[in-house]
Motif scaffolding. Structure first.
Motif, PDB file in Angstrom:
ATOM      1  N   UNK A 119     -48.720 -13.394   5.676  1.00  0.00           N
ATOM      2  CA  UNK A 119     -48.059 -12.399   6.517  1.00  0.00           C
ATOM      3  C   UNK A 119     -47.897 -11.083   5.761  1.00  0.00           C
ATOM      4  N   UNK A 120     -48.098  -9.962   6.429  1.00  0.00           N
ATOM      5  CA  UNK A 120     -47.910  -8.671   5.746  1.00  0.00           C
ATOM      6  C   UNK A 120     -46.478  -8.454   5.284  1.00  0.00           C
ATOM      7  N   UNK A 121     -45.544  -9.225   5.828  1.00  0.00           N
ATOM      8  CA  UNK A 121     -44.154  -9.082   5.403  1.00  0.00           C
ATOM      9  C   UNK A 121     -43.792 -10.070   4.291  1.00  0.00           C
ATOM     10  N   UNK A 122     -44.781 -10.800   3.801  1.00  0.00           N
ATOM     11  CA  UNK A 122     -44.558 -11.763   2.729  1.00  0.00           C
ATOM     12  C   UNK A 122     -45.163 -11.223   1.439  1.00  0.00           C
ATOM     13  N   UNK A 123     -44.313 -10.770   0.535  1.00  0.00           N
ATOM     14  CA  UNK A 123     -44.783 -10.139  -0.701  1.00  0.00           C
ATOM     15  C   UNK A 123     -44.713 -11.083  -1.887  1.00  0.00           C
ATOM     16  N   UNK A 124     -44.525 -12.351  -1.612  1.00  0.00           N
ATOM     17  CA  UNK A 124     -44.409 -13.293  -2.712  1.00  0.00           C
ATOM     18  C   UNK A 124     -45.765 -13.533  -3.379  1.00  0.00           C
ATOM     19  N   UNK A 125     -45.782 -13.699  -4.696  1.00  0.00           N
ATOM     20  CA  UNK A 125     -47.032 -14.083  -5.347  1.00  0.00           C
ATOM     21  C   UNK A 125     -47.426 -15.502  -4.956  1.00  0.00           C
ATOM     22  N   UNK A 126     -48.711 -15.739  -4.828  1.00  0.00           N
ATOM     23  CA  UNK A 126     -49.183 -17.076  -4.414  1.00  0.00           C
ATOM     24  C   UNK A 126     -49.392 -17.905  -5.676  1.00  0.00           C
ATOM     25  N   UNK A 127     -48.296 -18.458  -6.165  1.00  0.00           N
ATOM     26  CA  UNK A 127     -48.339 -19.209  -7.420  1.00  0.00           C
ATOM     27  C   UNK A 127     -47.597 -20.526  -7.265  1.00  0.00           C
ATOM     28  N   UNK A 128     -47.852 -21.397  -8.210  1.00  0.00           N
ATOM     29  CA  UNK A 128     -47.146 -22.679  -8.221  1.00  0.00           C
ATOM     30  C   UNK A 128     -45.640 -22.470  -8.394  1.00  0.00           C
ATOM     31  N   UNK A 129     -45.254 -21.480  -9.170  1.00  0.00           N
ATOM     32  CA  UNK A 129     -43.824 -21.217  -9.380  1.00  0.00           C
ATOM     33  C   UNK A 129     -43.098 -21.053  -8.050  1.00  0.00           C
ATOM     34  N   UNK A 130     -43.667 -20.230  -7.180  1.00  0.00           N
ATOM     35  CA  UNK A 130     -43.021 -19.952  -5.897  1.00  0.00           C
ATOM     36  C   UNK A 130     -43.046 -21.205  -5.016  1.00  0.00           C
ATOM     37  N   UNK A 131     -44.180 -21.877  -4.996  1.00  0.00           N
ATOM     38  CA  UNK A 131     -44.293 -23.109  -4.188  1.00  0.00           C
ATOM     39  C   UNK A 131     -43.226 -24.118  -4.631  1.00  0.00           C
ATOM     40  N   UNK A 132     -43.106 -24.284  -5.937  1.00  0.00           N
ATOM     41  CA  UNK A 132     -42.167 -25.275  -6.461  1.00  0.00           C
ATOM     42  C   UNK A 132     -40.714 -24.858  -6.227  1.00  0.00           C
ATOM     43  N   UNK A 133     -40.419 -23.620  -6.582  1.00  0.00           N
ATOM     44  CA  UNK A 133     -39.037 -23.145  -6.567  1.00  0.00           C
ATOM     45  C   UNK A 133     -38.481 -23.026  -5.155  1.00  0.00           C
ATOM     46  N   UNK A 134     -39.285 -22.528  -4.240  1.00  0.00           N
ATOM     47  CA  UNK A 134     -38.758 -22.199  -2.917  1.00  0.00           C
ATOM     48  C   UNK A 134     -39.064 -23.256  -1.860  1.00  0.00           C
ATOM     49  N   UNK A 135     -40.065 -24.095  -2.099  1.00  0.00           N
ATOM     50  CA  UNK A 135     -40.444 -25.039  -1.048  1.00  0.00           C
ATOM     51  C   UNK A 135     -40.275 -26.486  -1.515  1.00  0.00           C
ATOM     52  N   UNK A 136     -40.975 -26.866  -2.572  1.00  0.00           N
ATOM     53  CA  UNK A 136     -40.989 -28.277  -2.946  1.00  0.00           C
ATOM     54  C   UNK A 136     -39.629 -28.766  -3.449  1.00  0.00           C
ATOM     55  N   UNK A 137     -39.021 -28.024  -4.370  1.00  0.00           N
ATOM     56  CA  UNK A 137     -37.748 -28.503  -4.939  1.00  0.00           C
ATOM     57  C   UNK A 137     -36.638 -28.576  -3.890  1.00  0.00           C
ATOM     58  N   UNK A 138     -36.380 -27.510  -3.134  1.00  0.00           N
ATOM     59  CA  UNK A 138     -35.247 -27.599  -2.196  1.00  0.00           C
ATOM     60  C   UNK A 138     -35.524 -28.433  -0.952  1.00  0.00           C
ATOM     61  N   UNK A 139     -36.777 -28.548  -0.552  1.00  0.00           N
ATOM     62  CA  UNK A 139     -37.070 -29.250   0.703  1.00  0.00           C
ATOM     63  C   UNK A 139     -37.501 -30.692   0.475  1.00  0.00           C
ATOM     64  N   UNK A 140     -38.223 -30.948  -0.594  1.00  0.00           N
ATOM     65  CA  UNK A 140     -38.777 -32.289  -0.825  1.00  0.00           C
ATOM     66  C   UNK A 140     -38.055 -33.025  -1.955  1.00  0.00           C
ATOM     67  N   UNK A 141     -37.601 -32.287  -2.957  1.00  0.00           N
ATOM     68  CA  UNK A 141     -37.045 -32.915  -4.150  1.00  0.00           C
ATOM     69  C   UNK A 141     -35.568 -33.179  -4.082  1.00  0.00           C
ATOM     70  N   UNK A 142     -35.003 -33.228  -2.884  1.00  0.00           N
ATOM     71  CA  UNK A 142     -33.574 -33.529  -2.774  1.00  0.00           C
ATOM     72  C   UNK A 142     -33.310 -34.937  -3.291  1.00  0.00           C
ATOM     73  N   UNK A 143     -32.125 -35.165  -3.788  1.00  0.00           N
ATOM     74  CA  UNK A 143     -31.875 -36.323  -4.635  1.00  0.00           C
ATOM     75  C   UNK A 143     -32.130 -37.655  -3.929  1.00  0.00           C
ATOM     76  N   UNK A 144     -31.902 -37.700  -2.601  1.00  0.00           N
ATOM     77  CA  UNK A 144     -32.082 -38.983  -1.926  1.00  0.00           C
ATOM     78  C   UNK A 144     -33.517 -39.205  -1.449  1.00  0.00           C
ATOM     79  N   UNK A 145     -34.421 -38.283  -1.753  1.00  0.00           N
ATOM     80  CA  UNK A 145     -35.815 -38.419  -1.309  1.00  0.00           C
ATOM     81  C   UNK A 145     -36.753 -38.423  -2.515  1.00  0.00           C
ATOM     82  N   UNK A 146     -37.492 -37.351  -2.700  1.00  0.00           N
ATOM     83  CA  UNK A 146     -38.503 -37.313  -3.760  1.00  0.00           C
ATOM     84  C   UNK A 146     -37.925 -36.682  -5.018  1.00  0.00           C
TER      85      UNK A 146
END
Lengths: 113, 360
Positions: free
Chosen positions: A15-42
């Motif tokens: 999206x033109x309004x998405x200025x985030x770098x396309x890196x593993x850091x962002x994927x991990x920090x903003x998506x995988x850890x808070x959404x998937x890595x919650x303590x009762x799941x992954x």
């Protein structure tokens, strides 16, 4: 399925309004850890289905099987986050822009992983 | 046929009902033994539980089981079922909490422990399900509390529902217990809490992986209002997370409505690779009203900006929860949420759950 097909069709169009770098850091920090890595799941302690996403190192290991496209060219990580039934994460919708970011990252051969 | 999803997500604990603060007592210690609330009730807390419930009864542990005066016992059983909407509407059911708690106090010292069941570890030992979420020693003298052990650093509003945005995405997440030392001063006019901590490297059973410190201070403004300031820092070899925010509480006596709100800013600094820096914003407001006959209605609204560099990630929710305190020990509740991403254009979801909670 429509959403899945639409996502694939978007390819690497961030999206033109998405200025985030396309890196593993962002994927991990903003998506995988808070959404998937919650303590009762992954998480490191629960390890549901063997996947762990609550730290950078563990996510790297868990992603190995999810970043390889199947015979239809579909990445496992995208498939579980876009399927109609038992879509991940199960407790909250994932932003469309996050899905696009993930697919772009996969198409770019997972920079930073 | 839709799959019936049974989620083995044990131990989704709830903390306390700060909806009653200011309306009934100025501080959490008015009802709870812990300086920051939650868990075991004191004598006044039991009286409140009895007076709040629809049906009368003895609210004490096991209906008044005989025990020494220096020993406080309790426990919670909690589960939920209902439907969630993420991709499709799907039935869900899951255990939430099965724990017992004990406090042994003498001469100002308290030994405290909470133990019970947690989610099993995939391919792990069956004994993994047994754990102690909290265990600490506490010394109290008047308004001063000192604690050392495993507990959650005092930070923010400490709302009962762990899915509230400031809990879900903020500095006091579910299962955020750590090993630390804490000092608290709790008085009717103000309270301050400071905690230094290290992550739980013994069991790894915490969502908090960093070491750091947390602080929270709250000042009462008149009899029915309070404002608070919060701060926390957590650092690992991979990332440093800095949290800051304010809280506000206002009891509207004329309409018997309690308002609570919290705004948080989170700054993440990744130490790996290019050293990414992310700024996030969270806000949550909750209005609560006792309806009589043991009913308590909560209406909440939340906002979460996942990353200020992307405009399509804003997440908003509208919550409505109806608690029914049937007896001093039994609570039923309906919790519902509608959640929108980018005002609905980037995704939507929600759930409606029936919860049952039995307090021993």
């Amino acid at each position: 399925m429509e959403r899945f097909a639409g996502l694939l069709a978007l390819g690497a169009c961030i999206s033109p309004t998405d200025e985030r770098p396309i890196t593993f850091d962002v994927i991990q920090l903003e998506i995988l850890a808070p959404s998937c890595g919650v303590v009762q799941c992954h998480s490191s302690t629960t390890r549901f289905q063997g996947y762990v996403f609550d730290s950078f190192d563990e996510s790297r290991r868990s992603l190995r099987n999810l970043i390889v496209p199947d015979s239809n060219g579909v990445f496992g990580l995208v498939q579980v986050m876009t399927r109609s039934s038992t879509r991940m994460p199960i407790d909250a919708p994932l932003p469309h822009d996050d899905l696009v970011l993930i697919e772009s990252w996969l198409e770019m051969d997972t920079p930073g992983l | 046929m839709k799959a019936f999803v049974v989620l083995l997500l044990a131990c989704r604990i709830a903390h306390a009902y700060p909806q009653y603060q200011l309306a009934r007592d100025a501080t959490c210690t008015g009802c709870h033994l812990a300086p920051d609330g939650g868990g075991l009730l004191n004598e006044n807390g039991l009286v409140v539980a009895e007076s709040t419930a629809w049906k009368d009864g003895d609210g004490s542990f096991m209906f008044g089981m005989r025990k020494p005066a220096w020993l406080s016992l309790g426990g919670d059983l909690r589960g939920a079922t209902g439907a969630a909407f993420i991709g499709e509407v799907e039935p869900v059911a899951f255990p939430m909490q099965a724990e017992v708690a004990a406090n042994a106090s003498s001469h100002g010292f308290t030994l405290h422990a909470v133990g019970g069941l947690r989610s099993p570890q995939d391919q792990g030992s069956p004994l993994h399900v047994l754990w102690s979420r909290e265990h600490y020693v506490m010394w109290q003298s008047g308004s001063v509390y000192l604690r050392a052990g495993r507990f959650e650093p005092t930070y923010g509003l400490r709302l009962a529902e762990h899915v509230d945005y400031t809990q879900r995405y903020g500095g006091r997440p579910l299962f955020g217990e750590v090993y630390g030392v804490a000092a608290s001063y709790v008085a009717p006019s103000f309270e301050i809490h400071a905690t230094g901590y290290v992550h739980d490297s013994l069991t790894g059973a915490s969502v908090e992986h960093g070491d750091g410190a947390a602080a929270y201070g709250e000042v009462r403004v008149g009899d029915h209002a309070a404002i608070g300031v919060e701060g926390k820092i957590s650092t690992t070899s991979e990332i440093t997370k800095s949290y800051g925010g304010i809280t506000a509480k206002l009891y509207l006596q004329r309409v018997d409505v309690m308002l609570q709100g919290e705004i948080e800013v989170i700054r993440d600094h990744v130490h790996l690779d290019a050293g990414d820096r992310v700024t996030q914003f969270i806000g949550y407001v909750l209005a609560s009203k006792e309806l009589g006959a043991g009913l308590l209605l909560d209406v909440g609204a939340g906002h979460f900006t996942e990353d200020t560099r992307a405009m399509g990630l804003d997440r908003d929710c509208l919550d409505a929860n109806l608690h029914w305190f049937v007896t001093p020990h039994l609570e039923g509740s309906v919790t519902t949420r509608l959640e929108l991403i980018d005002r609905g254009s980037g995704g939507r979801g929600g759930y409606a759950l029936l919860q049952a909670h039995y307090r021993l």
